[in-house]
Design a protein around this motif. Sequence first.
Motif, short mmCIF file in Angstrom:
data_model
loop_
_atom_site.label_atom_id
_atom_site.label_comp_id
_atom_site.label_asym_id
_atom_site.label_seq_id
_atom_site.Cartn_x
_atom_site.Cartn_y
_atom_site.Cartn_z
N GLU A 97 0.81 -1.22 0.00
CA GLU A 97 0.00 0.00 0.00
C GLU A 97 0.85 1.27 0.00
OE1 GLU A 97 -2.42 -0.42 3.44
OE2 GLU A 97 -3.67 -2.01 2.59
N ARG A 98 2.16 1.10 0.22
CA ARG A 98 3.04 2.27 0.23
C ARG A 98 3.09 2.90 -1.16
NH1 ARG A 98 7.93 1.05 0.42
NH2 ARG A 98 8.87 2.78 1.58
N ASN A 99 3.11 4.23 -1.19
CA ASN A 99 3.13 4.96 -2.46
C ASN A 99 4.58 5.19 -2.90
OD1 ASN A 99 2.35 6.46 -4.69
ND2 ASN A 99 2.10 8.36 -3.53
#
Length: 352
Positions: free
Chosen positions: A298-300
């Motif tokens: 989920e990290r951008n």
Amino acid sequence: MNNREIIKLNLKKHWREYEAFLILIAALEGLMMIYGVMNFDFSNFKRQLYFTCYVFLFCCSVAALIINRICLKRPKLENLSISNVCVYNSVLIFWSAVISALDINGGGYPVTYMTILAAIGSISSVPPLMYSVFALCSSAGMITIVKIMGAGGTFQLHIPFFLNHIIFLLVVIAVEARNYHSVKQQYLLEQQLEELACLDGLTGISNRRSLDSYMEKLMEEGSSFSFVLLDVDNFKSINDTYGHQEGDTSLISIAHILTEIFGEHVFRYGGDEFAVISFENAESTAEKMALVNRRLRERNTEYVLQTCSGVYYNEERDDERRIFERADSALYEAKQNGKARSVIYGTSAYKV
């Protein structure tokens, strides 16, 4: 750090010196008892008091020595050991006050009291307030005994005695307070250094040294737990492509997410490897490792960060080496079968 912790740490660190002190006191009182039996006129009330004091302190010293030896070998009895030290110190101070009162009444000086009070302040880390109360109360008791024993006679305590005694009390209390403060600062510094030695400098979580220590504790307790060994998929590629600073950032992110999900029992094993101790079964632990990967995805970022892990549930009271080998074997299987997965040792089950 509170007073009890300081007394406990000081006792653990200097228990040999403290026991030597107890043995010395017991030996001296034993010799005084022998001297009394051979030379005292027991029809004299003062000699009876002297001898009673010798016997009393000898018994207290032997009891304190036995209690101290038993308690130090049993962590559950540490509080009893601390109480033993405090009680014995107070008994020794008040005992010396009684002996010195008898000496003063016989035309002598309070040498015993002054020596014992100074020794207690230097040997034991007694809190300054407690030490001051002991000193003032025992001094008042000593003077009261002298007054009672000298009532109706020509013996009197004069102003020089009180001035000298007040100066002595102020000095020993000041020195003890300074010593206590120094000991406290020393233990706080040692505690900080120990904490730093057990933490990973980059991620801020516990390091391998801390893991080894904690595993040893769990082995001694016979605890059952799941051990997880994990590393980052394609970590070298992240370093080569995006730089080592970004690689460090990814490790910090993993440490943060692991801590959020598993709590405090997360360790950086070395490089891009981490270890986790979970007190849930292997299946639940593997589910949480799958959640870790979902959170990482989920990290951008420009790249996908994910891990492989091996889980081993220790319920056979294995040693640390075997636990690590089995978790490492499961990790190897996870990496062979693809990326971003967790394998439970001894099964074909895995979580993506």
